[in-house]
Design a protein around this motif. Structure first.
Motif, short mmCIF file in Angstrom:
data_model
loop_
_atom_site.label_atom_id
_atom_site.label_comp_id
_atom_site.label_asym_id
_atom_site.label_seq_id
_atom_site.Cartn_x
_atom_site.Cartn_y
_atom_site.Cartn_z
N ASN A 261 0.82 -1.22 0.00
CA ASN A 261 0.00 0.00 0.00
C ASN A 261 0.85 1.27 0.00
OD1 ASN A 261 -2.71 0.78 -0.13
ND2 ASN A 261 -2.73 1.38 2.03
N GLY A 262 2.14 1.09 -0.28
CA GLY A 262 3.09 2.19 -0.11
C GLY A 262 2.83 3.41 -0.97
N PHE A 263 2.54 3.20 -2.25
CA PHE A 263 2.36 4.34 -3.15
C PHE A 263 1.07 5.11 -2.85
CE2 PHE A 263 5.45 2.06 -5.92
CZ PHE A 263 6.36 3.10 -6.04
N LYS A 264 0.02 4.39 -2.42
CA LYS A 264 -1.21 5.09 -2.05
C LYS A 264 -0.99 5.93 -0.79
CE LYS A 264 -6.16 4.39 -1.44
NZ LYS A 264 -7.28 3.43 -1.38
N GLU A 265 -0.29 5.37 0.20
CA GLU A 265 0.03 6.12 1.41
C GLU A 265 0.93 7.32 1.08
OE1 GLU A 265 -0.77 5.35 5.09
OE2 GLU A 265 -2.38 4.95 3.66
N LEU A 266 1.87 7.12 0.16
CA LEU A 266 2.75 8.21 -0.25
C LEU A 266 1.97 9.31 -0.95
CD1 LEU A 266 5.54 9.45 -0.54
CD2 LEU A 266 5.89 8.06 -2.60
N ALA A 267 0.93 8.94 -1.70
CA ALA A 267 0.08 9.95 -2.35
C ALA A 267 -0.57 10.86 -1.31
CB ALA A 267 -0.99 9.27 -3.20
N TYR A 269 0.44 11.28 1.81
CA TYR A 269 1.52 12.00 2.48
C TYR A 269 2.01 13.16 1.62
CZ TYR A 269 6.16 12.79 4.55
OH TYR A 269 7.26 13.36 5.13
N GLY A 270 2.21 12.89 0.32
CA GLY A 270 2.73 13.91 -0.59
C GLY A 270 1.79 15.09 -0.75
N ALA A 271 0.49 14.82 -0.84
CA ALA A 271 -0.49 15.90 -0.99
C ALA A 271 -0.51 16.80 0.25
CB ALA A 271 -1.88 15.32 -1.25
N ASN A 272 -0.49 16.20 1.43
CA ASN A 272 -0.49 16.98 2.67
C ASN A 272 0.86 17.64 2.92
OD1 ASN A 272 -3.17 16.58 4.38
ND2 ASN A 272 -2.77 14.68 3.27
N PHE A 273 1.93 17.00 2.50
CA PHE A 273 3.26 17.59 2.60
C PHE A 273 3.32 18.88 1.80
CE2 PHE A 273 7.76 18.19 1.96
CZ PHE A 273 8.35 17.67 3.10
N LYS A 274 2.66 18.89 0.63
CA LYS A 274 2.62 20.09 -0.22
C LYS A 274 2.00 21.26 0.53
CE LYS A 274 4.06 19.46 -4.59
NZ LYS A 274 4.91 20.40 -5.34
N TYR A 338 -7.86 12.03 0.92
CA TYR A 338 -6.55 12.54 1.29
C TYR A 338 -6.56 13.25 2.65
CZ TYR A 338 -4.82 11.72 -3.46
OH TYR A 338 -4.43 11.13 -4.63
N LEU A 339 -7.71 13.45 3.25
CA LEU A 339 -7.82 14.30 4.44
C LEU A 339 -7.17 13.70 5.68
CD1 LEU A 339 -11.45 15.72 4.12
CD2 LEU A 339 -9.29 16.81 3.51
N TYR A 340 -7.14 12.37 5.79
CA TYR A 340 -6.54 11.79 7.01
C TYR A 340 -5.05 12.09 7.11
CZ TYR A 340 -4.62 7.73 4.41
OH TYR A 340 -3.91 6.91 3.56
N GLY A 341 -4.46 12.51 5.99
CA GLY A 341 -3.04 12.87 6.01
C GLY A 341 -2.76 14.22 6.64
N VAL A 343 -2.69 14.97 9.52
CA VAL A 343 -1.92 14.77 10.76
C VAL A 343 -0.44 15.12 10.56
CG1 VAL A 343 -1.46 12.33 10.28
CG2 VAL A 343 -1.52 13.15 12.64
N VAL A 344 0.08 15.04 9.34
CA VAL A 344 1.51 15.31 9.12
C VAL A 344 1.81 16.79 8.98
CG1 VAL A 344 1.74 13.08 7.94
CG2 VAL A 344 1.55 15.16 6.57
N ILE A 345 0.79 17.61 8.70
CA ILE A 345 1.03 19.01 8.35
C ILE A 345 1.75 19.80 9.45
CG2 ILE A 345 -0.11 21.21 7.79
CD1 ILE A 345 -2.14 19.60 6.15
N PRO A 346 1.34 19.72 10.74
CA PRO A 346 2.09 20.46 11.77
C PRO A 346 3.57 20.08 11.83
CG PRO A 346 -0.01 19.70 12.64
CD PRO A 346 0.16 19.03 11.32
N TYR A 347 3.86 18.78 11.68
CA TYR A 347 5.25 18.33 11.73
C TYR A 347 6.05 18.86 10.54
CZ TYR A 347 3.18 15.00 15.00
OH TYR A 347 2.49 14.42 16.05
N VAL A 348 5.41 18.88 9.36
CA VAL A 348 6.08 19.40 8.16
C VAL A 348 6.36 20.89 8.33
CG1 VAL A 348 5.85 19.83 5.68
CG2 VAL A 348 5.04 17.67 6.65
#
Length: 490
Positions: A261-267, A269-274, A338-341, A343-348
């Protein structure tokens, strides 16, 4: 003298505006991609562009900085030709290597898919690295307007090609307005291929902007000059590679670490990282202004550097609060899956802020000619980040990727401060900076726990929290006094 300063300011605005516009337009492609291609394909795009970022640094090998150093009036044509020929050789070699390596890389990392897309990666890196010297030559000649126009046109062309391949052509096919042969050719591709094809075509089109420079090139290729260029540029290469690896190793490694499931999770992650990378737009703008400032105004003293740090931290925390407090509005850019991602935004955001503070601190080794410390910090940060990627992503998923960057930059920031104070002591007000950070954290937590029922009250409170943070900074900075505020309110 004033004329030179005005020209410098004007060029800084043009370079900064064109770069920021380009980054912002490129940033806006994210919500377009997640609505037009599959999540797994977007994950592959995030992964491939992380690799491209690293390869671009490797295949320009810091020669752009060397070009500025050696392109003196008496033999600048030799420097231009020598640099260009060297980049031509390495770029053509990369295209050849990508032809041979694409099938192998496809089997190792992408299950045998995206072979043609991987060849386009080599093409993109080859053209973009080659064009780094023509763009540097524009800056050397003070042609800032041409530089800005060419950079902006490159991004606009990429957007146009994306719209053509991912939106317009599919609509024409669905409407039956294209013949079957064209439809069959188009359907052999995929979202990944057309995103990279758009980039490759825009890069190749940019090549033609410099045809006049290539056809009228003067000077000679000099081996001794090349040796000096490479000798001068290698520390820049080390710093550049380590910076890109810290920023992108999470996106390169995540699919392998997470498995099927790596590429879907990365998608996700990548959208929220942006979204989190909005902080980097501020940092990039700061760099354009700060680099010339501290090199040209060293007589202003260390106190001015300390004051700059206070304001930098304030604006960084302000952006952090703005994004996190109004995240529900920013989420309009994303789709529900993509919304559950979020969670990474504050850390980024904090990770990017740490990087900005580290850059601010880096003036000590630049002003004392101890630039090798930059390479040491970068290598240490890279080792820490890569190690943490393997440990954290495996155990806590996509949050681990953001944490690895935050911790890597955080350690670099702290170590740079401690060592820097030994060699070039700057009277940073740690008390004020800590107060700004603590108050920012308080307002961040208040926003989480204050959940009014009505929408109007909800956003009113959010605006008040941002306003109160600004007021708090003015009090800390003694720009605003309590008695003055009471008089204003009366």
């Amino acid at each position: 003298m004033s004329g030179n300063l005005k020209r410098l300011a004007g060029e800084t605005v043009i370079y900064g505006a064109s770069t920021m516009l380009g980054r912002f337009l490129n940033w806006l492609l994210m919500p377009f991609y997640i609505r037009t291609i599959l999540p797994e394909e977007f994950g592959v795009i995030v992964n491939i562009y992380a690799v491209i970022s690293i390869l671009l640094v490797v295949f320009t090998y810091g020669i752009e900085t060397g070009f500025f150093r050696f392109a003196r009036n008496e033999y600048k044509n030799d420097v231009f030709k020598t640099s260009l020929i060297m980049l031509t050789i390495t770029s053509l070699s990369l295209i050849f290597i990508s032809c041979l390596a694409a099938p192998v890389i496809s089997k190792l990392f992408y299950g045998g898919k995206y072979v043609n897309s991987l060849f386009l990666v080599g093409l993109i890196v080859a053209f973009d690295s080659f064009l780094s010297i023509p763009f540097a030559n524009l800056r050397l000649k003070n042609k800032s307007f041409s530089f800005g126009i060419f950079k902006t046109l490159n991004i606009l062309l990429c957007i146009v090609f994306n719209l053509l391949f991912l939106l317009i052509i599919p609509k024409l096919i669905n409407a039956g307005l294209l013949n079957n042969s064209i439809s069959e050719i188009y359907e052999k591709g995929n979202g990944v291929f057309y995103v990279l094809l758009s980039n490759a075509l825009s890069s190749m089109a940019t090549f033609f902007f410099f045809i006049k420079d290539f056809t009228s090139i003067k000077g000679s290729f000099k081996v001794e000059l090349l040796k000096n260029l490479l000798k001068y540029s290698w520390p820049v290469l080390v710093v550049g590679i380590t910076g890109m690896v810290i920023q992108n190793s999470d996106k390169v490694l995540m699919p392998k670490i997470l498995g099927d499931n790596g590429f879907k999770e990365l998608a996700v992650y990548g959208a929220n990282f942006k979204i989190g990378v909005l902080m980097s737009l501020f940092i990039q703008s700061f760099r354009f202004a700060f680099e010339p400032y501290f090199f040209k105004n060293q007589e202003h003293g260390k106190e001015s550097y300390a004051k700059v740090m206070e304001y930098f931290v304030f604006f960084g925390i302000f952006i952090f609060l703005g994004v996190t407090i109004f995240i529900d509005l920013i989420n309009i850019l994303l789709t529900p899956e993509y919304l559950y991602g979020n969670v990474v935004i504050p850390y980024v955001l904090i990770g990017q802020l740490f990087y900005g503070i580290y850059f601010n601190l880096s003036l000590w080794y630049k002003l004392t000619d101890r630039t090798y410390y930059g390479a040491i910090f970068g290598i240490c940060g890279t080792i820490i980040s890569i190690t943490l990627n393997f440990v954290l992503i495996k155990n806590i998923g996509i949050v681990g990727g953001a944490l690895s960057i935050l911790i890597g930059y955080g350690i670099m920031m702290v170590v740079s401060f401690l060592i820097g104070q030994r060699y070039y002591r700057i009277p940073y007000s740690l008390k004020k900076i800590l107060q700004i950070v603590v108050i920012g954290c308080i307002f961040f937590v208040l926003d989480i726990f204050i959940t009014p029922d009505t929408l109007v009250l909800k956003y009113f409170i959010k605006i008040i929290l941002i306003f109160m943070f600004v007021i708090s900074f003015l009090f800390i900075n003694k720009t605003l006094k309590f008695n003055s505020l009471i008089k204003c309110l009366k």
